[in-house]
Motif scaffolding. Structure first.
Motif, PDB file in Angstrom:
ATOM      1  N   ASN A  83       8.265  -4.570   1.871  1.00 16.42           N
ATOM      2  CA  ASN A  83       7.687  -4.620   3.081  1.00 16.42           C
ATOM      3  C   ASN A  83       8.092  -5.898   3.880  1.00 16.42           C
ATOM      4  O   ASN A  83       7.784  -6.149   4.990  1.00 16.42           O
ATOM      5  CB  ASN A  83       6.041  -4.371   3.239  1.00 16.42           C
ATOM      6  N   THR A 138       6.016  -4.357   9.132  1.00 17.41           N
ATOM      7  CA  THR A 138       4.989  -3.346   9.410  1.00 17.41           C
ATOM      8  C   THR A 138       4.586  -3.023  10.693  1.00 17.41           C
ATOM      9  O   THR A 138       3.378  -2.674  10.986  1.00 17.41           O
ATOM     10  CB  THR A 138       3.694  -3.689   8.369  1.00 17.41           C
ATOM     11  N   VAL A 167       8.518   2.585  11.585  1.00 13.97           N
ATOM     12  CA  VAL A 167       6.988   2.000  11.169  1.00 13.97           C
ATOM     13  C   VAL A 167       5.889   2.669  12.240  1.00 13.97           C
ATOM     14  O   VAL A 167       4.812   2.884  12.068  1.00 13.97           O
ATOM     15  CB  VAL A 167       6.618   0.627  11.225  1.00 13.97           C
ATOM     16  N   LEU A 207       0.550  -1.847   4.242  1.00 14.67           N
ATOM     17  CA  LEU A 207       2.139  -1.538   3.773  1.00 14.67           C
ATOM     18  C   LEU A 207       2.414  -0.275   3.431  1.00 14.67           C
ATOM     19  O   LEU A 207       1.766   0.948   3.251  1.00 14.67           O
ATOM     20  CB  LEU A 207       2.142  -2.241   2.445  1.00 14.67           C
ATOM     21  N   LEU A 208       3.691  -0.019   3.428  1.00 16.10           N
ATOM     22  CA  LEU A 208       4.498   1.275   3.071  1.00 16.10           C
ATOM     23  C   LEU A 208       4.755   0.984   1.772  1.00 16.10           C
ATOM     24  O   LEU A 208       5.221  -0.063   1.062  1.00 16.10           O
ATOM     25  CB  LEU A 208       5.691   1.525   3.870  1.00 16.10           C
ATOM     26  N   GLY A 218       1.737   2.108  -1.289  1.00 15.15           N
ATOM     27  CA  GLY A 218       1.443   1.641  -0.115  1.00 15.15           C
ATOM     28  C   GLY A 218      -0.004   1.618   0.225  1.00 15.15           C
ATOM     29  O   GLY A 218      -1.034   2.194  -0.517  1.00 15.15           O
TER      30      GLY A 218
END
Lengths: 396, 396, 396, 396
Positions: A297, A319, A326, A335-336, D337
């Motif tokens: 991220n 993010t 996003v 977070l991804l 995530g």
């Protein structure tokens, strides 16, 4: 809205799970121009593939990919089989008028990749789209890295460092598996993870690798045969007898980019403690950008045009709604993960199909990576002497 | 206690400042077996060297190194001149019975380094000590890294990555300076900073580099001539006319270590945003150790023998009394800086003189580095083909 | 140049070693307007102080501080004794016309600190300088932090977080030492390390702490008496019998700054794994700045005025010639350590003496910290209710 | 396998999106004992809720939650409405025999939370399960943190630091929104994000907060009224007229845990540059554990029982099959995530329903958090004096 796009996925291993998440999530988080139906998953073992279909939410399962590829109600063929079967399936699907998403590497050989690129070119004139699954391009921080280079954030690219480090072969007692034998796996660290860093370098810089000097090596040359004869990867214990490892487990090479800059590459299974550490750093005369997949991220940016005494690497937490992909997900600071790139891949493919445009990464780009891999093997065989990649690089 | 050891330092540039700190601080922080006197500093320009003597605390200054090396009241000769004069001074000093500390690289050529190693061998039988100033060996975290490898913390070394990255040539408009011209500087990034990472790799692993494949390159091939004709490094503006850069500004090479492991090396002035980033990571079948000079109080250790699910890189803050050299300094958590290694170098040399033992790093080790540098240049000239280092590696 | 400034240091513990480095190094690295002579070190035990003098390079040693403070040939008195004796020595020295550098905290009580500030005021009119040794102000990254706030880098300060975390009392079996008994030590974590973060907050923001609400606590209330009865800190083993810990070992408090912003503070000996972790983060409406003493060469800056999508914390490596104090040391990327602040303190004091200006941190500022410490103790005794610091805050 | 569990979700804001991912993904990645059907989503605006149903994959939409809660074919009611309606819906659903998942905070007042806990107790005897959505408990690194404390990794807990830092109110020109007005939002930073760190502290340590001393504050007390009168959060521009902010935007408090340890808490919207930075560090006499939600795949562990000189914080990358929940996802080094916790919540609830066991976090635990929030408000109103939480803490 027209009727849904119906997808057939060929293969159902680890990549099948990840692609299934992409097909399932993309339409639920993004506003897509077409609906998606997860129509059918195909595999050789009827029970196993039926079970995968049930688990991952595919409407049907099947065992004969040729029949599925020929079906009128299928719009997209998603290929997640091992590399040796990519060419045959992809060419058949493209020729049958199906859009194709094919896992990387595009193929096991340059010849196969060339045939695939030709099939994609034939299909393109009929409005058929093709895409290679270099999913990491669609990690938001990587897309941003590419965008920032295109905007001039690093100026002229002067050096690139790219590495993909894992550690699952560190233990010499890890038994021999099919992935470590050339006849089945085709290549080792070079083709599997080296392909990613070649592609990413070319993608983010827009510069092709024209020549290479490199070494591929097998650090542990013999390993215990599996005690149970299975040749799978996860079997704990090895037998007393040993067998030869016939693929590389480390590849270290240097490339000359189209603008003359040097790029260094390392693909290894022997980076103890590094689990999935794809890193890239691009240095230019105005700045630098650095990325690490184990911290996916974040993007780090050094701006040489900032005031003296105030410069440093800025950790951009990628993010925010301004960042690529996003805004469809969560608020800033949320977070991804690994699998989000698979949704983004679906988004870009479906948008391209709806638009009638060609999505990256094209089969030509996949072929280009294949040629670099081939040149690395040839250089290694020639005492690591500099070796031409050997065909015009397509404009990227 | 016997009479003090009297030191003469030849040269008074940046390294002169750093060595002066070492001579000044070591006896004040460590319990040394012999006292030290900073007797005389030698340089060509009488006013400048007198001013350096006054500033740094040397009792005298002088302009003729031969006279000083011949003086009876001098015990140690510390050479901090440019590489081209190392051989002549060091050999004269050793033959005159002086202990010698010589800055790295040992010399500008293999032939000079060989002559120096022979002089050191002759002197050794007379009880005279010699040491090359690979100061980074004595950063506590680096010494600890070496000690932990020796204790088996990483097991069998399987791969090494070493890099030394700076960025002071990133701007193509940085004017040409004498350091960028071969006749004066001898070598560019390779000899200056590449030497450090070769030495550190051999030092911490105990394994010599036996063969290399590498490329040295000049990324910016022409630069503006200095507007004021001075050829110094820091002049801001360049003239319109350009001159050729005749040394390398980047070196990328791979080495084969004595046990068969691969080590990758990068020495560059083009790592935008990296100021003095010497990094090394040693991967073995039991663990890994990683160090970064821009975070020099830390050592990172991955222990594969720790329980599953509890493994990770441990950041050891190398500031505790158990750590090498640290007990003479401050309590835990109080950081050391760049110049502390110069004190540690003095400590080890003085202890060796008192003990009658040979300190590392020996002139043989310095020669060994020189041979690797030479092999890299030969490989680069031979299309980067693998090249033998070309002489037996001394037991390290 | 006039005659050298002659220094007498009273005390010779850990701080004596650090101050000695400052006196020794500052004139050798910086261009000072006056020379320095390390004239005499004073301590009660004649053998021990003589040995300290010899080791650290003081010309003489002595046992009677009054005599030394009265000597005509002494210009500067540097006080590194425990806090209980600061007032008496400093007032005597100031009244005798000596410039005074006094270790922090200024005193053990507000009353003592007030008397010292009055003595400093009396001395000031006679051209005598005084300084409290809040050395961390002179870590280059901290000075830069202050400078950047003054330039508006964070805009209006809206919140501050400051902590000083150590871990040397984590083990309940660590024996009782004199530092854990109120009659000798005066205070625990609050006075020793809490003083640093109060001062740093006021220094970098320019805002006084006007009210506090806080808790001081003793986490481990009883500890083994030392087996050898010594009451020193480092004795390994404890006896079976236990004694009461009579100072705090943790202090947690919140302060209201002069502009209404809240600042949170933590001083603790129970932060397991944190060795000397002084951290501060200042948040404002235009940006934020963050510092960590365990990474003392870095300053982190978040610029809210940077373009959207490109913001993040920038790690400024504070080792460039533009940074405070750095140009006297090494090139960019060469780290400084703990003791460099002691040299910078000498530089600033000597420059102030030569200039006839008042250096920070003044005795008034030291008094101000003392009043905050006192208010925290009063708040804690009043169930942590908000408590006025209780005297006008001097303009900082 | 019995028939599927049919879920009704009440509410469809940001949390509705996240919960929908959980219901959609959990059965596809984990082996659940019961199938899930996403039956109906309920909201006041019929078009908007129908659109949400279509996008997120709910079979139906509806506008009357009472009707839905009364339907026989619904098994689980998932409440993602604002806090003011939680009590009414949850009690009705539990009394109607539906399992309930309720977003945090459990309610807006202690009285509501008590009524809900009583309803959950009544339902429990009939086999009905209830769970509060403290999702962060199910981030793998947080679950691991809890597990390691339970195993004794930190020994006796001696101090805890927990903070939740965001920055979306840093700009004083950010317009007034309904979330900043007490009558609608109930609470500000304290109830919204402070609730998370109270719960996490109690969850990982197993220790209740018994007393608190704290301050809640409104840093920016007036903000521009929204130009468009909308009171939504994202409207860019403010009008010239200002209105009062009537909730807190920062809360700083200290808690006394059941074992006597101190825990410090900070919940703020003014931490410039910190987007979603929930951090916690637990210090004990044998070790410490630290977590940061902006780096959510990592857990840092300091082991005081490791050999001296080898200790440090170990960064455990919590992506291995041994780690909680991870084996259902990807190979080591492939990051998870933000939304994965919502799947884990579904997994644990469905397993509990199938097992007939009570899942954490229970309504009793939610009530417990509510009581701490209330005590913080009471302490703040009483000049921050220490205040009892005011009811027996349930065994956790």
């Amino acid at each position: 809205m027209t009727r849904p796009l119906r997808v057939a996925m060929i293969g159902y291993g680890f990549m099948g799970a990840a692609h299934s998440v992409g097909w399932r999530q993309a339409p639920r988080m993004f506003d897509l121009p077409r609906e998606i139906e997860m129509a059918v998953v195909v595999g050789r073992n009827p029970d196993a593939v039926a079970s995968a279909a049930a688990k991952w939410g595919w409407a049907e399962s099947a065992t004969d990919w040729r029949e599925i590829v020929g079906r009128d109600d299928i719009d997209i063929v998603d290929i997640v089989t091992p590399g040796e079967s990519h060419a045959e399936i992809a060419i058949a699907a493209l020729d049958a008028g199906k859009h194709v998403l094919c896992e990387k590497p595009l193929a096991n050989t340059v010849a196969e990749a060339e045939a695939m690129a030709e099939a994609a070119a034939r299909a393109r004139v009929r409005g058929i789209r093709s895409m290679v699954g270099f999913t990491y391009r669609r990690v938001p921080a990587v897309t941003l890295l590419r965008d920032m280079i295109a905007e001039g954030a690093v100026g002229t690219v002067q050096q690139v460092r790219a590495a993909y480090r894992q550690d699952w072969l560190v233990d010499p007692e890890t038994p021999l598996a099919w992935r470590l034998q050339k006849e089945q796996a085709g290549s080792g660290a070079l083709g599997d993870i080296g392909a990613h860093i070649i592609d990413m370098t070319q993608f983010v810089t827009g510069l092709g690798v024209e020549r290479v000097s490199g070494t591929i090596d097998t650090i542990v040359k013999e390993r215990p045969l599996p005690a149970d004869g299975s040749m799978g990867l996860s079997n704990g214990a090895g037998a007393a007898e040993k067998g030869a490892v016939t693929v590389d487990d480390v590849a270290i090479f240097t490339g000359r980019l189209a603008n003359g800059a040097l790029a260094s590459f390392e693909a290894t299974r022997f980076a103890t403690g590094r689990k999935n550490a794809l890193t890239i750093e691009v240095s230019g005369d105005r700045g630098a950008l650095a990325f690490d997949l184990e911290d996916l991220n974040s993007l780090r940016f050094y701006d040489r045009t900032a005031p003296e005494g105030r410069q440093g690497f800025t950790q951009i937490l990628v993010t925010e709604s301004q960042h690529p992909y996003v805004s469809a997900w969560w608020p800033a600071g949320h977070l991804l993960g690994y699998e989000h790139g698979f949704s983004h891949q679906v988004v870009d493919l479906v948008n391209a199909i709806a638009d009638g445009s060609d999505p990256h990464s094209s089969f030509d780009e996949g072929l280009c990576v294949q040629r670099v891999l081939d040149a690395v093997e040839r250089s290694s065989a020639a005492e690591s002497a500099w070796t031409r990649v050997g065909a015009p690089i397509p404009a990227l």
